[in-house]
Design an enzyme around this catalytic site. Sequence first.
Site, PDB file in Angstrom:
ATOM      1  CG  ASN A  89     -63.130  -7.275  54.047  1.00 19.47           C
ATOM      2  OD1 ASN A  89     -62.083  -6.801  53.868  1.00 19.47           O
ATOM      3  ND2 ASN A  89     -63.520  -8.101  53.435  1.00 19.47           N
ATOM      4  CG  ASP A 300     -61.005  -8.415  45.166  1.00 22.52           C
ATOM      5  OD1 ASP A 300     -60.881  -8.178  46.368  1.00 22.52           O
ATOM      6  OD2 ASP A 300     -62.093  -8.939  44.839  1.00 22.52           O
TER       7      ASP A 300
HETATM    8  O1  DOR Z   1     -63.799 -12.908  46.700  1.00 20.04           O
HETATM    9  C1  DOR Z   1     -63.986 -11.976  47.342  1.00 20.04           C
HETATM   10  N1  DOR Z   1     -63.042 -11.980  48.619  1.00 20.04           N
HETATM   11  N2  DOR Z   1     -64.627 -10.821  46.995  1.00 20.04           N
HETATM   12  C2  DOR Z   1     -64.941 -10.079  47.854  1.00 20.04           C
HETATM   13  O2  DOR Z   1     -65.743  -9.016  47.652  1.00 20.04           O
HETATM   14  C3  DOR Z   1     -64.317  -9.977  49.285  1.00 20.04           C
HETATM   15  C4  DOR Z   1     -63.025 -10.706  49.326  1.00 20.04           C
HETATM   16  C5  DOR Z   1     -62.834 -11.115  50.794  1.00 20.04           C
HETATM   17  O3  DOR Z   1     -62.895 -10.285  51.536  1.00 20.04           O
HETATM   18  O4  DOR Z   1     -62.637 -12.406  51.039  1.00 20.04           O
HETATM   19 ZN    ZN Z   2     -65.697  -6.800  46.387  1.00 19.08          ZN
HETATM   20 ZN    ZN Z   3     -62.257  -7.145  47.602  1.00 20.22          ZN
END
Ligand code: DOR
Ligand code: ZN
Ligand code: ZN
Length: 419
Positions: A89, A300
């Site tokens: 992303n 994450d």
């Molecule tokens: O908390 C999150 N941040 N969850 C996600 O799925 C995407 C991520 C982001 O790209 O900041």
């Molecule tokens: Zn995610």
């Molecule tokens: Zn993520």
Amino acid sequence: MIIKNGNVVLENGVAKKDILIENGKITKIADEITGVGETLDASGLYVFPGLIDMHVHLREPGFEHKEDIESGSKAAVKGGFTQICCMPNTDPVADNKVVVSYIRNRGKEVGLCKVHPIGAITKGLKGEFLADVGEMKKVGAVAISDDGKTVKSTRLMRLAMEYASGFNIKCLCHCEDADLVDGGVVNEGFNSTLAGLKGIQRAAEDIVIARDIALAESLDVPVHICHVSTHSGVRLIRDAKRAGVKVTAETCPHYFALTDDVIRDFNTNTKVNPPIREEVDKQAILEGLKDGTLDCIVTDHAPHHADDKNVEYNLAAFGISGIETSFSLAITHLYKTGLLTLPEIAQRMSLNPAQILGLEGGKIEEGGVADLMLASLEEEWTVKADELVSKGKNTPFDGCKLTGVVKATIVDGKVVYNA
Ligand code: DOR
Ligand code: ZN
Ligand code: ZN
């Protein structure tokens, strides 16, 4: 190089051993190795396989004010990681061979940890057309994901899983029914009511976990569930595994270390997607990590700029900068509490991610790649958000005292971080 006198975390136990490294490979593990050349004294330290984080956000290209591949790599090696896999992303989205190879090459140029790009499932993460999996795999994509979003169309998700399986690559699923989330910002429950913030039900996550498991079962292909946060999600995955479905899953330190009590002071660094849930969920996540329902611990790592977080809770960006605190949180909450052994921690943070994605490394063995991490498991430290190496200072653990400090990180036999 010889690493001397370390407590080496092997697959089946911990043993005091010396490790000989030649040409980027582990060539000998023995009680005592002597010889000429560089030695690294690991007395009193533990030697882990280099940690592998199969879920991070590095923000480059496009959002370099939040993080870039260099700052993210520096943060990663400080956190003990030798390999990281970054979500697509970015802007432009990593949905084609040009962006995927840019990320891969930039990671190599930085030359700290190994940076593996994850390609998008759908073009532009729009959920309309499949990205070209084969072409992205050819230039180094190790998985596909629309992370940050769920592929809403079940028909498209089915196609994605079939293609991924055909190319022998995993589909990593961010499970969130956006209609049901409907603008929610925290877990739906007592604390959301108390704070007056719109809640997100567990069902928003569970419905999509169940859907993707159903697809994997009926197609007989593998699927990987991202950042599991609910007790009911753990149960769905446990039952599916028992039934022989090829499902693997990950969770993050914030789901086993925190409950949504932390949202009460409206600290936007607690805002993350999926949201931090309740005690019952935290306990189920711990059980899932123990019994292997949850295969991996990922961060994450979602770094954001202060401008994305210094706003009211409803407007703040979702995400936690997590790569520098992950190992210490695992030691503090999983090892020191007696829940997991050190080989079990190494499995969840290195071996399982390696096996799920087909990466090298993941264990310390003769003939294996010399990706290693040295840590003190006695030393304590206090997290200070403004001292994080990552550009993202958005940690909910600011001021927390943790046990376990990464002392050195070694990639292909080269010391890339030394405390
Ligand atoms: O908390 C999150 N941040 N969850 C996600 O799925 C995407 C991520 C982001 O790209 O900041
Ligand atoms: Zn995610
Ligand atoms: Zn993520």
